[in-house]
Design a protein around this motif. Structure first.
Motif, PDB file in Angstrom:
ATOM      1  N   LEU A  74      -8.538  42.388  15.277  1.00 12.00           N
ATOM      2  CA  LEU A  74      -9.052  43.713  14.918  1.00 12.00           C
ATOM      3  C   LEU A  74      -8.600  44.771  15.918  1.00 12.00           C
ATOM      4  CD1 LEU A  74     -12.672  42.764  13.787  1.00 12.00           C
ATOM      5  CD2 LEU A  74     -10.926  43.841  12.356  1.00 12.00           C
ATOM      6  N   VAL A  75      -8.700  44.455  17.203  1.00  7.73           N
ATOM      7  CA  VAL A  75      -8.308  45.423  18.233  1.00  7.73           C
ATOM      8  C   VAL A  75      -6.802  45.672  18.184  1.00  7.73           C
ATOM      9  CG1 VAL A  75      -8.213  45.900  20.702  1.00  7.73           C
ATOM     10  CG2 VAL A  75     -10.249  44.846  19.713  1.00  7.73           C
ATOM     11  N   MET A  76      -6.006  44.609  18.035  1.00 12.27           N
ATOM     12  CA  MET A  76      -4.557  44.749  18.067  1.00 12.27           C
ATOM     13  C   MET A  76      -4.054  45.578  16.885  1.00 12.27           C
ATOM     14  SD  MET A  76      -1.695  41.864  18.897  1.00 12.27           S
ATOM     15  CE  MET A  76      -1.614  41.045  17.310  1.00 12.27           C
ATOM     16  N   MET A 104       0.008  51.208  24.828  1.00 17.93           N
ATOM     17  CA  MET A 104       0.906  50.176  25.356  1.00 17.93           C
ATOM     18  C   MET A 104       0.107  49.037  25.960  1.00 17.93           C
ATOM     19  SD  MET A 104       3.531  50.533  28.559  1.00 17.93           S
ATOM     20  CE  MET A 104       4.367  51.940  27.868  1.00 17.93           C
ATOM     21  N   TYR A 105      -0.891  49.375  26.778  1.00 15.62           N
ATOM     22  CA  TYR A 105      -1.694  48.350  27.442  1.00 15.62           C
ATOM     23  C   TYR A 105      -2.441  47.495  26.423  1.00 15.62           C
ATOM     24  CZ  TYR A 105      -5.079  46.091  30.458  1.00 15.62           C
ATOM     25  OH  TYR A 105      -5.846  45.143  31.098  1.00 15.62           O
ATOM     26  N   PHE A 106      -3.066  48.126  25.459  1.00 14.59           N
ATOM     27  CA  PHE A 106      -3.853  47.394  24.468  1.00 14.59           C
ATOM     28  C   PHE A 106      -2.968  46.464  23.641  1.00 14.59           C
ATOM     29  CE2 PHE A 106      -7.368  50.033  25.556  1.00 14.59           C
ATOM     30  CZ  PHE A 106      -8.498  49.396  25.060  1.00 14.59           C
ATOM     31  N   ILE A 107      -1.801  46.945  23.233  1.00 13.13           N
ATOM     32  CA  ILE A 107      -0.918  46.128  22.401  1.00 13.13           C
ATOM     33  C   ILE A 107      -0.495  44.867  23.139  1.00 13.13           C
ATOM     34  CG2 ILE A 107       1.380  46.027  21.351  1.00 13.13           C
ATOM     35  CD1 ILE A 107       1.024  49.027  20.682  1.00 13.13           C
ATOM     36  N   HIS A 108      -0.003  45.032  24.369  1.00  9.92           N
ATOM     37  CA  HIS A 108       0.504  43.880  25.114  1.00  9.92           C
ATOM     38  C   HIS A 108      -0.634  42.978  25.610  1.00  9.92           C
ATOM     39  CE1 HIS A 108       4.722  45.035  25.069  1.00  9.92           C
ATOM     40  NE2 HIS A 108       4.342  46.279  25.289  1.00  9.92           N
ATOM     41  N   VAL A 152      -9.155  36.295  28.791  1.00  6.87           N
ATOM     42  CA  VAL A 152      -9.277  37.754  28.919  1.00  6.87           C
ATOM     43  C   VAL A 152      -8.721  38.227  30.267  1.00  6.87           C
ATOM     44  CG1 VAL A 152     -10.915  39.668  29.116  1.00  6.87           C
ATOM     45  CG2 VAL A 152     -11.218  37.940  27.330  1.00  6.87           C
ATOM     46  N   LEU A 153      -9.097  37.546  31.356  1.00 12.29           N
ATOM     47  CA  LEU A 153      -8.637  37.951  32.688  1.00 12.29           C
ATOM     48  C   LEU A 153      -7.130  37.799  32.825  1.00 12.29           C
ATOM     49  CD1 LEU A 153     -11.444  36.490  34.982  1.00 12.29           C
ATOM     50  CD2 LEU A 153     -11.051  38.890  34.382  1.00 12.29           C
ATOM     51  N   ARG A 154      -6.596  36.694  32.344  1.00 15.23           N
ATOM     52  CA  ARG A 154      -5.144  36.493  32.439  1.00 15.23           C
ATOM     53  C   ARG A 154      -4.393  37.596  31.700  1.00 15.23           C
ATOM     54  NH1 ARG A 154      -1.442  32.252  29.162  1.00 15.23           N
ATOM     55  NH2 ARG A 154      -2.163  33.685  27.541  1.00 15.23           N
ATOM     56  N   SER A 155      -4.832  37.890  30.489  1.00 18.83           N
ATOM     57  CA  SER A 155      -4.145  38.910  29.690  1.00 18.83           C
ATOM     58  C   SER A 155      -4.277  40.293  30.321  1.00 18.83           C
ATOM     59  CB  SER A 155      -4.727  38.931  28.271  1.00 18.83           C
ATOM     60  OG  SER A 155      -4.650  37.648  27.686  1.00 18.83           O
ATOM     61  N   GLY A 156      -5.493  40.622  30.763  1.00 20.69           N
ATOM     62  CA  GLY A 156      -5.722  41.943  31.340  1.00 20.69           C
ATOM     63  C   GLY A 156      -4.937  42.172  32.611  1.00 20.69           C
ATOM     64  N   ILE A 157      -4.877  41.158  33.479  1.00 23.07           N
ATOM     65  CA  ILE A 157      -4.178  41.310  34.759  1.00 23.07           C
ATOM     66  C   ILE A 157      -2.667  41.317  34.563  1.00 23.07           C
ATOM     67  CG2 ILE A 157      -3.726  40.185  36.977  1.00 23.07           C
ATOM     68  CD1 ILE A 157      -6.658  39.183  36.869  1.00 23.07           C
ATOM     69  N   TYR A 162       2.609  46.914  33.082  1.00 19.68           N
ATOM     70  CA  TYR A 162       3.327  47.654  32.042  1.00 19.68           C
ATOM     71  C   TYR A 162       3.104  49.161  32.133  1.00 19.68           C
ATOM     72  CZ  TYR A 162       4.739  43.387  29.563  1.00 19.68           C
ATOM     73  OH  TYR A 162       5.304  42.189  29.220  1.00 19.68           O
ATOM     74  N   PRO A 163       1.858  49.651  32.046  1.00 26.02           N
ATOM     75  CA  PRO A 163       1.672  51.110  32.139  1.00 26.02           C
ATOM     76  C   PRO A 163       2.005  51.673  33.512  1.00 26.02           C
ATOM     77  CG  PRO A 163      -0.465  49.992  32.039  1.00 26.02           C
ATOM     78  CD  PRO A 163       0.571  48.961  31.740  1.00 26.02           C
TER      79      PRO A 163
END
Length: 312
Positions: A74-76, A104-108, A152-157, A162-163
């Motif tokens: 849903l978010v992506m 950009m951040y949300f997509i990746h 979640v932590l792995r993806s966020g960090i 990127y940005p």
């Protein structure tokens, strides 16, 4: 082209998203299937979440991971589709520099998160098939929560560079992005600087995160297939393997367009731009649409609750 697009600037106040270059005249027609896909994704994933929340018998690891996948989908899709449709329908092409970096951040981030959830689901299938009697003691609610937090932590960090990398480059040629969303390489390719560090990090992230996830999924299914082949009857083997079909379909729907999009964006210099953009749209739109369809049709518990929901 306006002066604002050619004047030297460190950080442009806005970027201009072209949509699908070369197919501008067909934007309205292209928007019809895209809008339908988004509607199916939103309706399907909210339905999955509603059914699982409503039925206590579905409160187990596989369905918890499925809820995580639905939220991620849903978010992506929501991070890209509304802006895409505003380009196609209202010619609203501007996006602020900060908004572009946020998108950009949300997509990746959520793309990597989706990959991590598929690894967690592969682990669930491995435990359920190879250690069925210990499934409830291995995958407790606490373990599922820790796995979700780790994803979640792995993806966020991993996505944070990127940005930050995109923000540091000078954009002194143009602020026009030949795309319908702010992907990392689509943005940094506009910089008038040596962006090899951005390109290398993107490739490193692709190989280390997605590559590692594919490796763990392959190991899980190697062990699963070995256990299945040791079952005594053909019917038992087919029935057990059938519990993995939905997950395998979800894996193919995510990774095939992801790899094609990432590799062609970096190395497909002779590929028409509109083809690259369409491949990227498949990667962003098809998995969120197809996941609830796959699990709604293939998972007996969800299919039964869905039929009850419509019949009642």
């Amino acid at each position: 082209m306006s002066d604002s697009n050619t004047t030297d600037f460190r950080n442009p106040s806005t970027f201009i998203l072209l949509g699908i270059p070369g197919l501008e005249t067909a934007h309205v027609w292209i928007s019809i299937p895209f809008c339908a896909m988004y509607a199916i994704a939103v309706l399907g994933n909210f339905t999955i979440l509603f059914i699982i929340k409503r039925d206590p018998s579905l409160h187990e690891p596989m369905f918890y991971f499925l809820c995580m996948l639905a939220v991620t989908d849903l978010v992506m899709s929501t991070s890209t589709l509304p802006k895409m449709l505003s380009i196609f329908w209202f010619n609203s092409r501007e996006i602020s520099f900060s908004g572009c970096l946020t998108q950009m951040y949300f997509i990746h981030c959520f793309s990597a998160m989706e990959s991590g959830i598929l690894v967690a689901m592969a682990f669930d299938r491995y435990v359920a098939i190879c250690h069925p009697l210990r499934h409830s003691t291995i995958l407790t609610n606490s373990v599922v929560a820790k796995i979700g937090l780790a994803v979640v932590l792995r993806s966020g960090i991993n996505t944070l560079p990127y940005p930050f990398l995109a923000r540091q480059w000078p954009y002194c040629r143009t602020n026009i992005i030949p795309h319908f969303f702010c992907g990392h390489m689509a943005v940094v390719n506009l910089a008038c600087a040596d962006i090899r560090i951005s390109s290398y990090y993107g490739l490193f992230d692709l190989l280390s995160v997605i590559g590692m996830d594919v490796f763990f999924i392959a190991v899980s299914y190697t062990l699963i297939l070995r256990a299945i082949f040791h079952l005594p009857t053909k019917d038992a083997r087919l029935k057990t393997f059938g519990t993995c079909i939905s997950h395998l379909c979800a894996i193919l729907a995510l990774y095939i367009p992801d790899f094609l999009s990432s590799l062609m964006l970096r190395f497909g210099h002779n590929v028409p731009r509109h083809f690259l953009v369409l491949i990227a749209s498949v990667y962003l739109l098809v998995p969120p649409m197809i996941h609830p369809v796959i699990y709604g049709v293939r998972t007996k518990q969800i299919r039964g609750r869905l039929l009850q929901l419509f019949i009642s």
